[in-house]
Design a protein around this motif. Sequence first.
Motif, PDB file in Angstrom:
ATOM      1  N   GLY A  21      10.378  17.209  -0.953  1.00  0.00           N
ATOM      2  CA  GLY A  21      10.381  18.664  -0.769  1.00  0.00           C
ATOM      3  C   GLY A  21      11.242  19.108   0.396  1.00  0.00           C
ATOM      4  O   GLY A  21      11.896  18.320   1.062  1.00  0.00           O
ATOM      5  N   THR A  22      11.223  20.414   0.617  1.00  0.00           N
ATOM      6  CA  THR A  22      11.983  20.995   1.723  1.00  0.00           C
ATOM      7  C   THR A  22      11.011  21.554   2.761  1.00  0.00           C
ATOM      8  O   THR A  22       9.924  22.023   2.416  1.00  0.00           O
ATOM      9  N   PRO A  23      11.392  21.500   4.013  1.00  0.00           N
ATOM     10  CA  PRO A  23      10.486  21.967   5.068  1.00  0.00           C
ATOM     11  C   PRO A  23      10.172  23.455   4.925  1.00  0.00           C
ATOM     12  O   PRO A  23      11.041  24.257   4.614  1.00  0.00           O
ATOM     13  N   SER A  24       8.917  23.799   5.135  1.00  0.00           N
ATOM     14  CA  SER A  24       8.509  25.207   5.129  1.00  0.00           C
ATOM     15  C   SER A  24       8.979  25.849   6.437  1.00  0.00           C
ATOM     16  O   SER A  24       9.408  25.168   7.361  1.00  0.00           O
ATOM     17  N   ALA A  25       8.865  27.181   6.505  1.00  0.00           N
ATOM     18  CA  ALA A  25       9.260  27.896   7.726  1.00  0.00           C
ATOM     19  C   ALA A  25       8.447  27.393   8.919  1.00  0.00           C
ATOM     20  O   ALA A  25       8.976  27.218  10.017  1.00  0.00           O
ATOM     21  N   GLU A  26       7.168  27.134   8.702  1.00  0.00           N
ATOM     22  CA  GLU A  26       6.301  26.629   9.778  1.00  0.00           C
ATOM     23  C   GLU A  26       6.748  25.238  10.238  1.00  0.00           C
ATOM     24  O   GLU A  26       6.750  24.940  11.428  1.00  0.00           O
ATOM     25  N   GLN A  27       7.128  24.388   9.278  1.00  0.00           N
ATOM     26  CA  GLN A  27       7.567  23.038   9.633  1.00  0.00           C
ATOM     27  C   GLN A  27       8.909  23.056  10.357  1.00  0.00           C
ATOM     28  O   GLN A  27       9.203  22.145  11.125  1.00  0.00           O
ATOM     29  N   GLY A  32       5.602  22.368   1.557  1.00  0.00           N
ATOM     30  CA  GLY A  32       6.855  22.166   2.296  1.00  0.00           C
ATOM     31  C   GLY A  32       7.329  20.738   2.149  1.00  0.00           C
ATOM     32  O   GLY A  32       7.393  20.189   1.056  1.00  0.00           O
ATOM     33  N   ARG A  33       7.664  20.116   3.262  1.00  0.00           N
ATOM     34  CA  ARG A  33       8.113  18.720   3.250  1.00  0.00           C
ATOM     35  C   ARG A  33       6.926  17.807   3.539  1.00  0.00           C
ATOM     36  O   ARG A  33       6.196  17.996   4.498  1.00  0.00           O
ATOM     37  N   SER A  34       6.734  16.822   2.676  1.00  0.00           N
ATOM     38  CA  SER A  34       5.720  15.794   2.891  1.00  0.00           C
ATOM     39  C   SER A  34       6.401  14.441   2.709  1.00  0.00           C
ATOM     40  O   SER A  34       7.590  14.375   2.406  1.00  0.00           O
ATOM     41  N   HIS A  35       5.655  13.357   2.888  1.00  0.00           N
ATOM     42  CA  HIS A  35       6.262  12.026   2.848  1.00  0.00           C
ATOM     43  C   HIS A  35       5.439  11.046   2.030  1.00  0.00           C
ATOM     44  O   HIS A  35       4.205  11.015   2.144  1.00  0.00           O
ATOM     45  N   LEU A  36       6.145  10.240   1.238  1.00  0.00           N
ATOM     46  CA  LEU A  36       5.552   9.100   0.543  1.00  0.00           C
ATOM     47  C   LEU A  36       5.771   7.893   1.441  1.00  0.00           C
ATOM     48  O   LEU A  36       6.907   7.619   1.865  1.00  0.00           O
ATOM     49  N   VAL A  37       4.690   7.182   1.751  1.00  0.00           N
ATOM     50  CA  VAL A  37       4.757   6.050   2.671  1.00  0.00           C
ATOM     51  C   VAL A  37       4.471   4.763   1.898  1.00  0.00           C
ATOM     52  O   VAL A  37       3.465   4.665   1.194  1.00  0.00           O
ATOM     53  N   VAL A  38       5.364   3.775   2.041  1.00  0.00           N
ATOM     54  CA  VAL A  38       5.218   2.476   1.387  1.00  0.00           C
ATOM     55  C   VAL A  38       5.121   1.422   2.488  1.00  0.00           C
ATOM     56  O   VAL A  38       6.038   1.279   3.300  1.00  0.00           O
ATOM     57  N   ALA A  39       4.000   0.683   2.521  1.00  0.00           N
ATOM     58  CA  ALA A  39       3.782  -0.353   3.533  1.00  0.00           C
ATOM     59  C   ALA A  39       3.687  -1.715   2.845  1.00  0.00           C
ATOM     60  O   ALA A  39       2.866  -1.913   1.951  1.00  0.00           O
ATOM     61  N   ASN A  42       0.849  -1.184   0.000  1.00  0.00           N
ATOM     62  CA  ASN A  42       0.000   0.000   0.000  1.00  0.00           C
ATOM     63  C   ASN A  42       0.885   1.233   0.000  1.00  0.00           C
ATOM     64  O   ASN A  42       1.864   1.293   0.744  1.00  0.00           O
ATOM     65  N   VAL A  43       0.535   2.206  -0.842  1.00  0.00           N
ATOM     66  CA  VAL A  43       1.263   3.479  -0.853  1.00  0.00           C
ATOM     67  C   VAL A  43       0.294   4.579  -0.451  1.00  0.00           C
ATOM     68  O   VAL A  43      -0.882   4.561  -0.821  1.00  0.00           O
ATOM     69  N   SER A  44       0.798   5.506   0.335  1.00  0.00           N
ATOM     70  CA  SER A  44      -0.038   6.618   0.797  1.00  0.00           C
ATOM     71  C   SER A  44       0.856   7.816   1.050  1.00  0.00           C
ATOM     72  O   SER A  44       2.078   7.735   0.912  1.00  0.00           O
ATOM     73  N   GLY A  45       0.248   8.907   1.445  1.00  0.00           N
ATOM     74  CA  GLY A  45       1.006  10.117   1.717  1.00  0.00           C
ATOM     75  C   GLY A  45       0.805  10.586   3.137  1.00  0.00           C
ATOM     76  O   GLY A  45      -0.197  10.271   3.775  1.00  0.00           O
ATOM     77  N   ALA A  46       1.785  11.347   3.612  1.00  0.00           N
ATOM     78  CA  ALA A  46       1.695  11.969   4.932  1.00  0.00           C
ATOM     79  C   ALA A  46       2.103  13.435   4.785  1.00  0.00           C
ATOM     80  O   ALA A  46       2.838  13.797   3.871  1.00  0.00           O
ATOM     81  N   ASP A  47       1.599  14.269   5.678  1.00  0.00           N
ATOM     82  CA  ASP A  47       1.915  15.698   5.688  1.00  0.00           C
ATOM     83  C   ASP A  47       1.479  16.393   4.404  1.00  0.00           C
ATOM     84  O   ASP A  47       2.170  17.269   3.886  1.00  0.00           O
TER      85      ASP A  47
END
Length: 168
Positions: free
Chosen positions: A137-143, A111-118, A73-78
């Motif tokens: 990506g790169t983290p945003s100022a908020e992140q 900003g920075r998000s994540h691809l998740v592979v389970a 399963n592939v999904s996203g985070a952030d």
Amino acid sequence: MNRTALAVLSGLLALTAPLACSSQSKSTPSAGDQADVATSKVSAPVAVDAKLDGERAHVTLRFDAPATDVQVNVSGADGLSVRSAATPVAGTSFMKAGETSFDVEFTPGPGRSHLVVAVTGSFQGSHMSKVASFAVGTPSAEQQKSSGTTVTGSDGERIKVMPSSDAQ
């Protein structure tokens, strides 16, 4: 009880004490190994790799043991959202040293998000899983702002204490 019987009985008890205290299990890990034991998790014997290129990832799985009924399963985070199939592999079997690859199309989050592979499946008769996350990506100022407090544990390891989302 006479002295001879008492001496023989105490001698027998002394001889059986090491046997009573021994076990077939592994010995207690040394202090240096304690951190590895406490933080390691048993996971499926599969290597997960992803080559990221813009809004696409080429994911490769390499199996270190035979596996049956494998599902990926592939999904996203952030904020990352997957545009391609969420389950690119389902009900498949692999031999030891088997390999498979697939492409995943996604839209990155801000900003920075994540691809998740389970990866889940039956590995030598045991149901196991492994989850891998790949930063996009790169983290945003908020992140980049720190949320939570960093403390040092008794073993010298840094621990980040995060606020509860159930703030009352």
